[in-house]
Write a protein that holds these residues in place. Sequence first.
Motif, PDB file in Angstrom:
ATOM      1  N   ILE A 635     -89.114 113.905 -47.079  1.00 24.62           N
ATOM      2  CA  ILE A 635     -87.986 114.103 -48.000  1.00 24.62           C
ATOM      3  C   ILE A 635     -87.926 115.566 -48.455  1.00 24.62           C
ATOM      4  CG2 ILE A 635     -87.043 113.487 -50.258  1.00 24.62           C
ATOM      5  CD1 ILE A 635     -88.221 110.672 -49.838  1.00 24.62           C
ATOM      6  N   GLY A 636     -89.100 116.160 -48.680  1.00 15.96           N
ATOM      7  CA  GLY A 636     -89.127 117.577 -49.053  1.00 15.96           C
ATOM      8  C   GLY A 636     -88.477 118.445 -47.991  1.00 15.96           C
ATOM      9  N   TRP A 637     -88.753 118.143 -46.718  1.00 13.75           N
ATOM     10  CA  TRP A 637     -88.156 118.915 -45.618  1.00 13.75           C
ATOM     11  C   TRP A 637     -86.640 118.747 -45.611  1.00 13.75           C
ATOM     12  CZ3 TRP A 637     -85.113 117.745 -41.423  1.00 13.75           C
ATOM     13  CH2 TRP A 637     -85.010 118.723 -40.429  1.00 13.75           C
ATOM     14  N   ILE A 638     -86.178 117.510 -45.803  1.00 11.88           N
ATOM     15  CA  ILE A 638     -84.736 117.250 -45.783  1.00 11.88           C
ATOM     16  C   ILE A 638     -84.041 117.974 -46.936  1.00 11.88           C
ATOM     17  CG2 ILE A 638     -82.979 115.458 -46.069  1.00 11.88           C
ATOM     18  CD1 ILE A 638     -84.994 113.551 -44.634  1.00 11.88           C
ATOM     19  N   MET A 639     -84.643 117.905 -48.128  1.00 14.96           N
ATOM     20  CA  MET A 639     -84.022 118.574 -49.275  1.00 14.96           C
ATOM     21  C   MET A 639     -84.013 120.084 -49.092  1.00 14.96           C
ATOM     22  SD  MET A 639     -83.187 115.832 -50.578  1.00 14.96           S
ATOM     23  CE  MET A 639     -82.148 116.574 -51.821  1.00 14.96           C
ATOM     24  N   ARG A 640     -85.017 120.620 -48.411  1.00 17.29           N
ATOM     25  CA  ARG A 640     -85.020 122.046 -48.095  1.00 17.29           C
ATOM     26  C   ARG A 640     -83.855 122.383 -47.173  1.00 17.29           C
ATOM     27  NH1 ARG A 640     -89.949 124.151 -44.710  1.00 17.29           N
ATOM     28  NH2 ARG A 640     -88.558 123.527 -43.023  1.00 17.29           N
ATOM     29  N   GLU A 641     -83.615 121.509 -46.168  1.00  9.90           N
ATOM     30  CA  GLU A 641     -82.479 121.729 -45.265  1.00  9.90           C
ATOM     31  C   GLU A 641     -81.147 121.664 -45.998  1.00  9.90           C
ATOM     32  OE1 GLU A 641     -82.415 122.363 -41.701  1.00  9.90           O
ATOM     33  OE2 GLU A 641     -84.305 123.061 -42.555  1.00  9.90           O
ATOM     34  N   LYS A 642     -81.116 120.870 -47.070  1.00  8.85           N
ATOM     35  CA  LYS A 642     -79.885 120.742 -47.869  1.00  8.85           C
ATOM     36  C   LYS A 642     -79.843 121.781 -48.988  1.00  8.85           C
ATOM     37  CE  LYS A 642     -78.640 116.400 -48.770  1.00  8.85           C
ATOM     38  NZ  LYS A 642     -77.437 116.153 -47.930  1.00  8.85           N
TER      39      LYS A 642
END
Length: 927
Positions: A635-642
């Motif tokens: 989830i941390g990776w996804i939020m970074r992408e967003k």
Amino acid sequence: MAEILFQAEFVGRENELAELEHYLNEASLGHGKVVFLEGETGVGKTRLVNELVNKARENNVVVLSGRCHPGGEPYHPFITAFADTSSVEGLMLICNDGRLMTSAGMPEHEDDAELYAGMLSAIDEFSRLGVKSTQVSVTVEDAKKRLKSIEYGEYKIVLEHGKYCMLAALVLGTEPRGLRAQLRGLLEDIEKENTEKILSWDGDVESIGFLREKLLRLVSSRKFGIQKLSGVDDKLQEKKGSREGMFEYISEMLGMLSREQPVILFLDDLHWADESSLALMHYIAYALRSSRVLIIGTYRPEDIDESGHEGTFGLRETLRKMSRERLFTIIEVPRLGRFEIDKMIDSIFRPNDLSDKFKSRLFTETEGNPFFVEEVLKSLFEEGIIYKEGKKEGMEPGRWHSKPIDEMKLPRSVKDVVLRRYDRLDENTKKVLRYASGIGQEFEFKILCSALAIEEDKLAEELDKLKNARLVKETEYEGVMRFDHSMIQEVIYEEMGGRWQKIIHERIGNSLEKIYEGRHAEVAGRLSYHYMKSENEEKAVKYSILAGEVAVRKFAYSEGAKYYETASQFLLTERKSKEEERERKKKKIEVLLGLEHIARITGEIDNALQYNRQLLRLTRELGDDRRRAEIHRNIGWIMREKNEWEESLENYEKSYKISEKLNDVHGISESLVLIGEVHWAKGELNKSVDYFQKAISIAERFGDAKVLAMAYMNLGLVSRHIGELSSALVHYEKSLSFLSNIGDAHEMARVYNNMGHVYWDKGEHEKAIENFERCISIAQRTGNIRLMGIGLADAGWYYAKKNEFDKASVYLDRALEIFEKLGNKLMIAKVYVAYGVLYKLERDWRRATEYFLKGIEINEEIGIPSQLAENYFEFALMYRERGNMKKAIGLLKKSLKIYEDLSAKKNVELVWNELGTTREEVQDGLE
């Protein structure tokens, strides 16, 4: 009833065949071609290709053929096509008394042919089970008992016995599929045409030397010189774990093969092809445009996938893409006319007195579809409506007649005629046909036998009946049969109804399980399909998950997602007992992890976030803390992408705390790297380096290659940022080394892209572009849409700086399309700035200004200082070029302030160099 062979002469396709022969000639000269045959069911597409293939083999053309099936596993047509690439080194014709008659090929063994013959004869003598060596002729039953093959060092000697002699093929590698059928056909021809010569042969080799040419033709068509394409299923995971590597490898091997002999690659029924096979076909078609390869595909236009849902790359989409690249030609195969249908009828029933009225009605009812015509004729023959008069004294042999046309009730559809023929079978034979239809268009004898739970000889008898009824036929593969036409299988399967279908699929699944015990991954897709159809929940879930894992390892992401979705459908309902419910949740986690992995790779990050939210809930309910920490990292990776930096950091820190509590060394060190990446993106340079160094210290102690690769890649970013370019390259090379060892193609693509920036900064522009293109290529072939967008954006930026406007525009357009789909604001802003640079160089000030302002707006919103500084800098250069020094200096001041805060020494120096032509002007602007 009179015997008749229902195989009409090849009629009405002379123009299409001539066109195919033309394209084969072109390919043979090094102009690779792709030809698609388009036509409805039963119109004769496969028959047309087979006519070409028969002629091509006589001219030493290598033929590789694969067939697509509904629900087929990834790359199935290629796996079957390349299974035939073992090399036949030589061929010997040997009398039943052991004398060598003639031989062909065997370049290193020609002098030893007599020795081989003696050896084979001696071994064969012991295997004859009572057949005397003095017998000149043996029965078919005796021949079946004789030795079939022997191992001889790295070779396999494959034997086919006839009535008067035998053929022995010396094979390098595994026995090629279809070889025995080819040997059998050749031996039958030799014995039929030369019976007297063989029976009276006195040992004079020259007297039968003409037979050597027949042997030589077969050897030439089977002697590939390489065996690298066989076992392609094992190659799918080679080449550093990338789909690009696998595609490139197969293309190279086909190219090598075509340098020795022209190649036909025939892919039948492409309307059923899996998406990965279509991607591989597209790649090969492009890569081998200058090779001696002719790719032929067939499809039914009415069955092309028109789903159009996002993410699918069915045949229609593949044709659209290949059309843009002008990679193929379409030959339409229409129905036959009345004249050709009459010729078909006359070639089957010869001689005949069938009336013009009969032929006219048949043509009208079938509308010129060759398959429909043949099926109706078979049905009328079996019903006795078409019959043959006996031979009459003093007259020519009996002729074919039909009962009065008014007494005929012709079937109205292909389904009707197939069912009429089916209904004439006895119950046992019908049962065999039903089970075979459950397996598919092609079916293996051993699986059918196991599913039916009958003895082999009994099944062989039933299959003989079906062959005689012309409903099934032998294939070129040993132990595999197929329906005489795909429509027969489809009609029989649909007709038996849902209850029988479920029973049959369950038994087929059980048979596959038993036969492939310990090797279930080889048939995971088939097991998933049959247990799904039988509604066996437990096994459908088990094998769908396994099939999804296998598909992902082969980079077949679309197919993998479909398998996981199949498993998910069986896990929707809560279970009654606690233990059963706990097991359901565990399986659900496996499925969601598979779907999440695919979604991230293919750029569907909103879907990936949704899957991770579900996973977080399930792992909490099960108390699976180790996996919960992993989900927080996802989830941390996804939020970074967003560009949701605080939420990204929050999830990484949660992962760190959980991992620390569990003493999970990998989780701790990976979390440290990821936390460092967020601080780096926020411009907190020193903090980020501390986290990377801590991660390296832990990972080195425990040999965690993945974390080491990640940490060194990030240190490379830092080194480049502060102008230490040589150190950056050292860090990237270390990262590549670790990634190469663990086979992580996706992260390797990122490193190549980062190295591109370093080489550009060093002034080595060609090396820079080369690395960007490498990133794009890997990302494209492995299906990683995000990485492909990053590579396109960076390459587009630098193509613009090289004044290659057209190329830059194409790359940037593709990148923007990708990042708008992903909702990645950071990369959208980067593309906008690149557009600004592009239009600045074209001196289109209005459009350049528009894009620079768009980039600044997003960069200020998401708060990425390094990218905002770069945006100000490029915008300032545009104003300086226009002579507006006031605005240029204002923007350069903003850029300088950010770079100084980031301790980006090289960038600070660059800004100072651009601030003015004299120190006084610079100082005036800064005061």
